[in-house]
Motif scaffolding. Structure first.
Motif, mmCIF file in Angstrom:
data_model
loop_
_atom_site.group_PDB
_atom_site.id
_atom_site.type_symbol
_atom_site.label_atom_id
_atom_site.label_comp_id
_atom_site.label_asym_id
_atom_site.label_seq_id
_atom_site.Cartn_x
_atom_site.Cartn_y
_atom_site.Cartn_z
ATOM 1 N N ALA A 95 39.105 51.650 41.866
ATOM 2 C CA ALA A 95 38.512 52.951 41.545
ATOM 3 C C ALA A 95 37.217 52.845 40.742
ATOM 4 O O ALA A 95 36.462 53.818 40.649
ATOM 5 N N ILE A 96 36.944 51.689 40.164
ATOM 6 C CA ILE A 96 35.786 51.533 39.286
ATOM 7 C C ILE A 96 34.553 51.168 40.114
ATOM 8 O O ILE A 96 34.559 50.181 40.858
ATOM 9 N N ASP A 97 33.484 51.969 39.991
ATOM 10 C CA ASP A 97 32.251 51.671 40.708
ATOM 11 C C ASP A 97 31.101 51.294 39.781
ATOM 12 O O ASP A 97 29.982 51.032 40.228
ATOM 13 N N LEU A 98 31.344 51.249 38.483
ATOM 14 C CA LEU A 98 30.337 50.824 37.513
ATOM 15 C C LEU A 98 30.212 49.305 37.516
ATOM 16 O O LEU A 98 31.135 48.605 37.947
ATOM 17 N N PRO A 99 29.092 48.764 37.021
ATOM 18 C CA PRO A 99 28.963 47.306 36.933
ATOM 19 C C PRO A 99 29.996 46.707 35.979
ATOM 20 O O PRO A 99 30.175 47.195 34.862
ATOM 21 N N VAL A 100 30.663 45.664 36.429
ATOM 22 C CA VAL A 100 31.676 44.990 35.625
ATOM 23 C C VAL A 100 31.416 43.486 35.657
ATOM 24 O O VAL A 100 31.298 42.888 36.734
ATOM 25 N N LEU A 101 31.349 42.871 34.488
ATOM 26 C CA LEU A 101 31.245 41.421 34.373
ATOM 27 C C LEU A 101 32.641 40.866 34.142
ATOM 28 O O LEU A 101 33.337 41.282 33.215
ATOM 29 N N VAL A 102 33.047 39.933 35.003
ATOM 30 C CA VAL A 102 34.353 39.289 34.894
ATOM 31 C C VAL A 102 34.130 37.859 34.414
ATOM 32 O O VAL A 102 33.543 37.041 35.121
ATOM 33 N N MET A 103 34.614 37.552 33.194
ATOM 34 C CA MET A 103 34.415 36.236 32.586
ATOM 35 C C MET A 103 35.775 35.560 32.387
ATOM 36 O O MET A 103 36.726 36.216 31.951
ATOM 37 N N HIS A 104 35.847 34.262 32.683
ATOM 38 C CA HIS A 104 37.141 33.590 32.547
ATOM 39 C C HIS A 104 36.946 32.095 32.329
ATOM 40 O O HIS A 104 36.099 31.460 32.967
ATOM 41 N N GLY A 105 37.717 31.547 31.410
ATOM 42 C CA GLY A 105 37.726 30.112 31.191
ATOM 43 C C GLY A 105 38.542 29.416 32.267
ATOM 44 O O GLY A 105 39.651 29.848 32.585
ATOM 45 N N GLU A 106 38.009 28.330 32.804
ATOM 46 C CA GLU A 106 38.713 27.636 33.885
ATOM 47 C C GLU A 106 39.924 26.855 33.377
ATOM 48 O O GLU A 106 40.782 26.461 34.173
ATOM 49 N N ASP A 107 39.997 26.643 32.059
ATOM 50 C CA ASP A 107 41.177 25.980 31.481
ATOM 51 C C ASP A 107 42.017 26.987 30.686
ATOM 52 O O ASP A 107 42.628 26.644 29.677
ATOM 53 N N ASP A 108 42.052 28.208 31.145
ATOM 54 C CA ASP A 108 42.848 29.257 30.496
ATOM 55 C C ASP A 108 44.327 28.989 30.765
ATOM 56 O O ASP A 108 44.785 29.065 31.906
ATOM 57 N N GLN A 109 45.088 28.682 29.714
ATOM 58 C CA GLN A 109 46.514 28.383 29.854
ATOM 59 C C GLN A 109 47.402 29.607 29.628
ATOM 60 O O GLN A 109 48.621 29.527 29.813
ATOM 61 N N ILE A 110 46.806 30.717 29.212
ATOM 62 C CA ILE A 110 47.567 31.943 28.966
ATOM 63 C C ILE A 110 47.517 32.861 30.173
ATOM 64 O O ILE A 110 48.546 33.369 30.645
ATOM 65 N N VAL A 111 46.317 33.098 30.691
ATOM 66 C CA VAL A 111 46.122 33.898 31.906
ATOM 67 C C VAL A 111 45.451 32.968 32.928
ATOM 68 O O VAL A 111 44.222 32.881 32.976
ATOM 69 N N PRO A 112 46.233 32.258 33.723
ATOM 70 C CA PRO A 112 45.653 31.297 34.669
ATOM 71 C C PRO A 112 44.617 31.947 35.583
ATOM 72 O O PRO A 112 44.844 33.033 36.129
ATOM 73 N N ILE A 113 43.491 31.278 35.738
ATOM 74 C CA ILE A 113 42.357 31.878 36.434
ATOM 75 C C ILE A 113 42.626 32.169 37.906
ATOM 76 O O ILE A 113 42.138 33.165 38.455
ATOM 77 N N ALA A 114 43.401 31.348 38.573
ATOM 78 C CA ALA A 114 43.591 31.499 40.013
ATOM 79 C C ALA A 114 44.204 32.834 40.395
ATOM 80 O O ALA A 114 43.934 33.367 41.488
ATOM 81 N N ASP A 115 45.003 33.400 39.487
ATOM 82 C CA ASP A 115 45.694 34.649 39.803
ATOM 83 C C ASP A 115 45.106 35.841 39.039
ATOM 84 O O ASP A 115 45.746 36.857 38.889
ATOM 85 N N SER A 116 43.865 35.691 38.582
ATOM 86 C CA SER A 116 43.308 36.779 37.770
ATOM 87 C C SER A 116 41.851 37.076 38.125
ATOM 88 O O SER A 116 41.567 37.924 38.975
ATOM 89 N N ALA A 117 40.911 36.407 37.486
ATOM 90 C CA ALA A 117 39.500 36.775 37.584
ATOM 91 C C ALA A 117 38.956 36.874 39.012
ATOM 92 O O ALA A 117 38.343 37.893 39.366
ATOM 93 N N PRO A 118 39.133 35.867 39.875
ATOM 94 C CA PRO A 118 38.580 35.994 41.232
ATOM 95 C C PRO A 118 39.174 37.164 42.011
ATOM 96 O O PRO A 118 38.462 37.819 42.785
ATOM 97 N N LEU A 119 40.449 37.429 41.797
ATOM 98 C CA LEU A 119 41.099 38.537 42.493
ATOM 99 C C LEU A 119 40.564 39.875 41.993
ATOM 100 O O LEU A 119 40.323 40.796 42.782
ATOM 101 N N SER A 120 40.371 39.991 40.680
ATOM 102 C CA SER A 120 39.815 41.222 40.115
ATOM 103 C C SER A 120 38.399 41.460 40.624
ATOM 104 O O SER A 120 38.016 42.586 40.973
ATOM 105 N N ALA A 121 37.595 40.402 40.647
ATOM 106 C CA ALA A 121 36.211 40.525 41.102
ATOM 107 C C ALA A 121 36.131 41.024 42.539
ATOM 108 O O ALA A 121 35.237 41.811 42.889
ATOM 109 N N LYS A 122 37.068 40.596 43.375
ATOM 110 C CA LYS A 122 37.080 41.044 44.783
ATOM 111 C C LYS A 122 37.461 42.515 44.905
ATOM 112 O O LYS A 122 36.964 43.225 45.793
ATOM 113 N N LEU A 123 38.331 42.982 44.033
ATOM 114 C CA LEU A 123 38.788 44.372 44.104
ATOM 115 C C LEU A 123 37.757 45.357 43.544
ATOM 116 O O LEU A 123 37.713 46.513 43.950
#
Length: 326
Positions: A264-292
């Protein structure tokens, strides 16, 4: 008879002490007329230095910081679990120095806000943010959220009144959804979050030392530069909040599905994520959000941990500023 009583009669001693104490208290408690005038004169000048709160409809008090020129563009920071507005100290000082108005609040049940036993879920969190932005009349704000705060940003921005938000940033954020399911096979098993809940109930104080000492900041990695001050500050912030709210928030950050919010969001959004994130693993978060998201920029950081805003502000802050200015 006690030798002190023979030298100083008890009745006289008590009377003299009481009279002396009363005179001292009166002298300290009753300012001169000139002092009273000064206090009244400066009241408006100093009132914004007090601890500010807004009261939500259910009598919950939300603590917030609001620094900088009121006519400057506002940058609003949303903290992660189980922390507080204090987690953004570095970024708030940085953007304050760059001429922005900076605002951060303690989520309900966290920090200095009311220790609620209800309303500890994303719908209410977003409603609290809306109440705060209305109370401060924020316009064209940039909302920056870390971890759980990233989910809060997404949930709020998708519902925000027109003109309130200009851009958003989510950092190490929990969207689209953390928990594993048939529709999210790359998520973390529910047993991981059940373990969080069990550890919190069993010994919250120890749990809140173990998390920052290990995976949150990557201090468990070989060669990591461990900061006891950072660990203790994480613990301090966590222990300020309420156990029930923290317990409920685990479900909120792990099981809330933000898919429709992101779409639903059409405003500019910057998605930032550490590749060694052990709390919110990157594979199931940032890239998926960026696509949506309709208008997103994905920026990842090699070897950086979940708490990279604290461990590497010299990298994160300039990138935030560049996005905001772009």
């Amino acid at each position: 008879m006690n030798e002190w009583a023979t030298t100083f009669p008890v009745a006289a001693t008590r009377r003299d002490l009481l009279l002396g104490a009363a005179a001292t208290i009166a002298a300290l408690a009753l300012p001169t007329y000139a002092d009273a005038q000064t206090s009244n004169t400066n009241q408006d000048e100093t009132k914004d230095t007090a601890m500010p709160f807004i009261k939500i409809a259910d009598d919950v008090e939300i603590y917030y910081k609001d620094w900088g020129p009121k006519d400057a563009q506002p940058v609003v920071f949303h903290h992660g679990w189980p922390l507080s507005a204090d987690d953004w100290d570095n970024q708030m000082m940085f953007f304050l120095e760059n001429g922005y108005r900076v605002i951060a609040h303690d989520r309900r049940g966290h920090g200095r806000s009311s220790q609620t036993w209800t309303g500890n879920e994303m719908d209410t969190y977003a409603a609290d943010v809306a109440a705060l932005t209305d109370a401060l009349d924020l316009k064209d704000a940039i909302h920056v959220g870390h971890s759980t705060g990233g989910g809060e940003v997404v949930h709020y921005v998708a519902r925000a009144k027109k003109g309130r938000v200009a851009k958003a940033v989510i950092i190490g954020a929990v969207p689209p959804i953390m928990v594993k399911s048939e529709t999210n096979p790359g998520g973390l098993p529910i047993e991981v979050f059940d373990g969080f809940r069990a550890a919190l109930v069993a010994n919250r104080a120890q749990f809140f030392l173990d998390v920052p000492s290990g995976p949150f900041y990557g201090f468990n990695r070989p060669g990591a530069k461990v900061s006891e001050g950072v660990i203790n500050n994480w613990w301090r912030q966590g222990m300020m909040g309420g156990a029930k709210a923290h317990y409920d928030c685990i479900k909120a950050f792990s099981e809330t599905d933000f898919t429709e919010d992101l779409k639903a969001i059409d405003l500019p959004v910057l998605v930032m994520h550490g590749e060694d994130d052990q709390i919110v693993p990157i594979a199931d978060s940032a890239p998926l959000s960026a696509k949506l998201l309709k208008n997103s920029t994905l920026k990842t950081y090699k070897d950086l941990p979940h708490g990279m805003c604290t461990t590497h502000p010299e990298i994160i802050n300039p990138d935030l500023l560049a996005f905001i200015k772009s």
